[in-house]
Design a protein around this motif. Structure first.
Motif, PDB file in Angstrom:
ATOM      1  N   GLY A   1       0.821  -1.219   0.000  1.00  0.00           N
ATOM      2  CA  GLY A   1       0.000   0.000   0.000  1.00  0.00           C
ATOM      3  C   GLY A   1       0.854   1.268   0.000  1.00  0.00           C
ATOM      4  N   GLN A   2       1.975   1.224   0.713  1.00  0.00           N
ATOM      5  CA  GLN A   2       2.834   2.415   0.761  1.00  0.00           C
ATOM      6  C   GLN A   2       3.641   2.580  -0.527  1.00  0.00           C
ATOM      7  OE1 GLN A   2       5.057   3.202   4.453  1.00  0.00           O
ATOM      8  NE2 GLN A   2       3.906   1.598   5.455  1.00  0.00           N
ATOM      9  N   SER A   3       3.915   1.455  -1.180  1.00  0.00           N
ATOM     10  CA  SER A   3       4.781   1.524  -2.374  1.00  0.00           C
ATOM     11  C   SER A   3       4.004   1.827  -3.660  1.00  0.00           C
ATOM     12  CB  SER A   3       5.535   0.199  -2.547  1.00  0.00           C
ATOM     13  OG  SER A   3       6.265  -0.102  -1.376  1.00  0.00           O
ATOM     14  N   LEU A   4       2.730   1.420  -3.704  1.00  0.00           N
ATOM     15  CA  LEU A   4       1.952   1.599  -4.941  1.00  0.00           C
ATOM     16  C   LEU A   4       1.861   3.052  -5.431  1.00  0.00           C
ATOM     17  CD1 LEU A   4      -1.020  -0.941  -4.837  1.00  0.00           C
ATOM     18  CD2 LEU A   4       0.610  -0.621  -6.705  1.00  0.00           C
ATOM     19  N   PRO A   5       1.602   4.027  -4.547  1.00  0.00           N
ATOM     20  CA  PRO A   5       1.537   5.406  -5.063  1.00  0.00           C
ATOM     21  C   PRO A   5       2.856   5.864  -5.689  1.00  0.00           C
ATOM     22  CG  PRO A   5       0.657   5.285  -2.822  1.00  0.00           C
ATOM     23  CD  PRO A   5       1.270   3.947  -3.124  1.00  0.00           C
ATOM     24  N   ARG A   6       3.958   5.372  -5.137  1.00  0.00           N
ATOM     25  CA  ARG A   6       5.260   5.737  -5.728  1.00  0.00           C
ATOM     26  C   ARG A   6       5.381   5.121  -7.121  1.00  0.00           C
ATOM     27  NH1 ARG A   6       6.953   5.236  -0.042  1.00  0.00           N
ATOM     28  NH2 ARG A   6       7.457   3.015  -0.145  1.00  0.00           N
ATOM     29  N   LEU A   7       4.970   3.860  -7.227  1.00  0.00           N
ATOM     30  CA  LEU A   7       5.020   3.207  -8.544  1.00  0.00           C
ATOM     31  C   LEU A   7       4.096   3.934  -9.522  1.00  0.00           C
ATOM     32  CD1 LEU A   7       5.957   0.888 -10.374  1.00  0.00           C
ATOM     33  CD2 LEU A   7       4.038  -0.451  -9.527  1.00  0.00           C
ATOM     34  N   ASP A   8       2.899   4.261  -9.067  1.00  0.00           N
ATOM     35  CA  ASP A   8       1.934   4.917  -9.957  1.00  0.00           C
ATOM     36  C   ASP A   8       2.477   6.247 -10.489  1.00  0.00           C
ATOM     37  OD1 ASP A   8       0.108   2.878  -9.929  1.00  0.00           O
ATOM     38  OD2 ASP A   8      -1.035   3.673  -8.238  1.00  0.00           O
ATOM     39  N   ALA A   9       3.173   6.970  -9.622  1.00  0.00           N
ATOM     40  CA  ALA A   9       3.744   8.245 -10.077  1.00  0.00           C
ATOM     41  C   ALA A   9       4.760   7.990 -11.188  1.00  0.00           C
ATOM     42  CB  ALA A   9       4.404   8.970  -8.908  1.00  0.00           C
ATOM     43  N   LEU A  10       5.563   6.953 -11.045  1.00  0.00           N
ATOM     44  CA  LEU A  10       6.556   6.645 -12.085  1.00  0.00           C
ATOM     45  C   LEU A  10       5.886   6.201 -13.385  1.00  0.00           C
ATOM     46  CD1 LEU A  10       9.253   4.959  -9.853  1.00  0.00           C
ATOM     47  CD2 LEU A  10       9.552   7.039 -11.212  1.00  0.00           C
ATOM     48  N   LEU A  11       4.814   5.435 -13.250  1.00  0.00           N
ATOM     49  CA  LEU A  11       4.105   4.978 -14.458  1.00  0.00           C
ATOM     50  C   LEU A  11       3.514   6.174 -15.208  1.00  0.00           C
ATOM     51  CD1 LEU A  11       2.279   1.690 -13.340  1.00  0.00           C
ATOM     52  CD2 LEU A  11       4.655   2.061 -13.980  1.00  0.00           C
ATOM     53  N   ALA A  12       3.073   7.170 -14.452  1.00  0.00           N
ATOM     54  CA  ALA A  12       2.499   8.372 -15.079  1.00  0.00           C
ATOM     55  C   ALA A  12       3.565   9.169 -15.833  1.00  0.00           C
ATOM     56  CB  ALA A  12       1.830   9.249 -14.024  1.00  0.00           C
ATOM     57  N   ASP A  13       4.824   8.826 -15.636  1.00  0.00           N
ATOM     58  CA  ASP A  13       5.928   9.421 -16.393  1.00  0.00           C
ATOM     59  C   ASP A  13       6.356   8.513 -17.543  1.00  0.00           C
ATOM     60  OD1 ASP A  13       6.326  11.877 -15.260  1.00  0.00           O
ATOM     61  OD2 ASP A  13       8.209  11.395 -14.256  1.00  0.00           O
ATOM     62  N   GLY A  14       5.556   7.495 -17.852  1.00  0.00           N
ATOM     63  CA  GLY A  14       5.862   6.663 -19.018  1.00  0.00           C
ATOM     64  C   GLY A  14       6.773   5.479 -18.750  1.00  0.00           C
ATOM     65  N   VAL A  15       6.950   5.113 -17.472  1.00  0.00           N
ATOM     66  CA  VAL A  15       7.836   3.990 -17.137  1.00  0.00           C
ATOM     67  C   VAL A  15       7.122   2.658 -17.404  1.00  0.00           C
ATOM     68  CG1 VAL A  15       8.972   2.807 -15.189  1.00  0.00           C
ATOM     69  CG2 VAL A  15       9.199   5.285 -15.453  1.00  0.00           C
ATOM     70  N   THR A  16       7.816   1.750 -18.092  1.00  0.00           N
ATOM     71  CA  THR A  16       7.249   0.414 -18.337  1.00  0.00           C
ATOM     72  C   THR A  16       8.105  -0.702 -17.730  1.00  0.00           C
ATOM     73  OG1 THR A  16       8.276   0.484 -20.520  1.00  0.00           O
ATOM     74  CG2 THR A  16       5.918   0.983 -20.421  1.00  0.00           C
TER      75      THR A  16
ATOM     76  N   GLY B   1       0.471  -2.824 -14.789  1.00  0.00           N
ATOM     77  CA  GLY B   1       1.102  -3.238 -16.039  1.00  0.00           C
ATOM     78  C   GLY B   1       2.514  -2.689 -16.123  1.00  0.00           C
ATOM     79  N   VAL B   2       3.439  -3.379 -15.531  1.00  0.00           N
ATOM     80  CA  VAL B   2       4.834  -2.933 -15.525  1.00  0.00           C
ATOM     81  C   VAL B   2       5.716  -4.144 -15.290  1.00  0.00           C
ATOM     82  CG1 VAL B   2       4.837  -2.432 -13.015  1.00  0.00           C
ATOM     83  CG2 VAL B   2       6.427  -1.222 -14.497  1.00  0.00           C
TER      84      VAL B   2
END
Ligand code: DI6
Ligand code: FE
Length: 409
Positions: free
Chosen positions: A123-138, A168-169
Motif C-alpha cells: 500500500g505504501q509503495s503503490l503510489p510511488r510506482l503509480d507516479a513513475l508509471l504516469a511518467d511513461g515507465v514500463t 502493467g509494468v
C-alpha cells in the motif's frame, strides 16, 4: 488464439536505434506494427507494406512523439515510513553521514520496513510506482535492502514482485542485503556479510533475485566485503551491480568491473582507472542526479571521462526515502542535463537504451522489430522537450507489453 496485430501511425518515432550510442533514431511520419507483445515492423509510413498481411487494429498517434517505454533502472521503491524528519535535521545543520552514524538514516527505514507487513508495504509503495508509471515507465528495477534479515528481505522482494502483478509494468528485483549494517550486528560487519551470503541462495531459489548489489562506501561495506557478496552471486550465476564511489573513491567500480558488473551507480568520485575498467568490462554507468541534488553534493560525476571511454550512461531516480525521495523519471532528465551537463540525446538514451543495458535486458529500450512493444506516447514534438520542461506531465499514452490503453485509461 493468435495475438492481435496493432498498427500505430500519425506519429514521430524516437527509436533510439543508430550507429552512435546516443542516436535518437528519429523517424517522422512513421508507422509501428506490433503483434502481441513484440514489435514487428518500424519505419516511415510510406514504406509500410499495405495491405498488412494480418487484420490489424489501427491506432492514430495524433501527431505524438513515441519513445520506448521508459526504464527506471535503480530504485529502492519498497520501504516503510519516510524520513521527512531527517530532511529537517539536515536543514538544521546535520549531514547525511552524521545522521547515519547516529543510528538514523537507512537504519530508521529498516525499523519502519520491518514493522510493516506485506500489505502495508504494498500500500505504501503503490503510489510511488503509480507516479513513475504516469511518467511513461514500463520497466522498473527495485532493490531490497531495508529488511536486512532473511524474512524481511524476502518480504520486500515479494512485495516488489506483487507490484508487477498489481500494475502493467515489468519489475526486475535486485538483492541489496549488503545495504547497511542492521542494528543487531553493530560492529560485526563481517558476520553480517556471512548472513547476506547465506540468504542469497534461499531467495534465489524462490525466484526473487534478478541481480545482486552492494553499497560499497565508507559508511557501508568495504571492498573485501563487497567481493564476498559478489563471489556468492557469481556462484549462483547472478549478475552484479554496485553502488560505487558515491561519497568517496573506494575503488568499487574497478572491483565491480572485474566481476563483469551490469552497472556501477552514482560514481561522483569515479577515477580514470575506474572508468577504464568499466569501459573494458562493458559496464554501464548509472547516474543519479536526484541523490546528488537532495544531498547537496558538489562533485558531479566525471561525465567527460565516461564519454571519452565510451561508457554508456543511464539515468535513474534512485527512488528512496533518504537520499532521493523522488518519483519522477522525467525530472531526472532535466536534472541530468542541468546539473550534470548531459545532452538531451544522452539523457533520453539514458532512460531507454542504456537503462535496459544497466539491467542486462536486450529486448527493450529501442524501437525495432523483435523488441518488446513497450511504448510511451508524448504530447511533445521532440525528445529534447522531455528534458527541457520540468514538472510537466506530457505523457499521452503508455503501452506496456503491447496493450493499447482502453478509452479512459
Ligand atoms: N545509496 C543511496 O543513495 C541510497 N542507498 C544507497 O546505497 C540511500 C538510501 C537511504 O538513505 O535510505
Ligand atoms: Fe541507490
Amino acid at each position: 488464439m493468435p495475438h492481435a496485430t496493432h498498427i500505430l501511425t500519425n506519429c514521430r518515432l524516437a527509436t533510439m536505434v543508430g550507429s552512435h550510442i546516443n542516436d535518437l533514431g528519429l523517424i517522422d511520419d512513421a508507422a509501428l506494427v506490433w503483434q502481441g507483445q513484440t514489435i514487428q515492423w518500424v519505419g516511415p509510413r510510406s514504406n509500410l507494406p499495405t495491405p498488412w498481411p494480418q487484420a490489424a487494429q489501427m491506432h492514430d498517434g495524433q501527431g505524438a512523439l513515441v519513445t520506448p517505454g521508459l526504464i527506471d533502472c535503480h530504485t529502492h521503491l519498497v520501504y516503510g515510513g519516510d524520513r521527512a524528519d531527517e530532511f529537517g535535521m539536515r536543514l538544521h545543520g546535520a549531514s547525511y553521514e552524521d545522521i547515519a552514524k547516529a543510528g538514523g538514516g537507512i537504519a530508521s527505514t529498516v525499523k519502519a520496513t520491518r514493522a510493516a507487513n506485506s500489505d502495508d508495504l504494498l500500500g505504501q509503495s503503490l503510489p510511488r510506482l503509480d507516479a513513475l508509471l504516469a511518467d511513461g515507465v514500463t520497466t522498473i528495477e527495485i532493490k531490497s535492502g531495508y529488511g536486512l534479515s532473511l524474512v524481511d528481505e524476502r518480504k520486500c522482494l515479494q512485495v516488489a514482485r506483487k507490484l508487477a502483478q498489481a500494475r502493467g509494468v515489468q519489475v526486475r528485483t535486485t538483492f541489496l542485503g549488503a545495504h547497511a549494517l542492521p542494528p543487531e550486528f553493530t560492529a560485526r560487519a563481517d558476520n553480517y556479510i556471512e548472513v547476506v551470503v547465506d540468504m542469497m541462495p534461499h531467495l534465489h531459489e524462490e525466484g526473487l533475485i534478478d541481480a545482486v548489489d552492494v553499497f560499497c562506501e565508507r559508511i557501508a561495506f568495504d571492498l573485501t566485503q563487497t567481493k564476498q557478496v559478489f563471489d556468492a552471486a557469481q556462484a549462483l550465476q547472478l549478475p552484479v551491480k554496485l553502488h560505487a564511489e558515491q561519497l568517496s573513491d573506494s575503488g568499487g567500480a574497478a572491483l565491480a568491473a572485474r566481476y563483469g558488473a551490469l552497472s556501477c551507480d552514482h560514481l561522483e568520485w569515479l577515477s580514470t582507472s575506474g572508468a577504464k575498467a568499466m569501459a573494458q568490462a562493458g559496464t554501464t554507468a548509472v547516474l543519479l542526479p536526484g541523490a546528488f541534488y537532495f544531498l547537496r553534493e558538489t562533485r558531479v560525476p566525471p561525465v567527460d571521462l565516461l564519454r571519452q571511454h565510451g561508457v554508456p550512461m543511464a539515468i535513474s531516480t534512485d527512488c528512496n526515502p533518504g537520499s532521493s525521495p523522488c518519483t519522477s523519471l522525467l525530472l531526472m532528465l532535466s536534472m541530468a542535463c542541468t546539473l550534470f551537463r548531459l545532452t538531451p540525446e544522452e539523457a533520453v538514451c539514458g532512460v531507454t537504451r542504456h537503462a535496459a543495458r544497466a539491467l542486462g535486458l536486450a529486448d527493450r529500450g529501442q524501437l525495432q522489430a523483435g523488441m518488446r512493444a513497450d511504448l510511451a506516447l508524448w504530447n511533445v514534438p521532440h525528445p529534447t522537450h522531455l528534458c527541457y520542461n520540468f514538472g510537466s506531465h506530457p505523457l499521452k499514452h503508455r503501452v506496456h507489453a503491447g496493450h493499447w490503453p482502453s478509452t479512459g485509461d
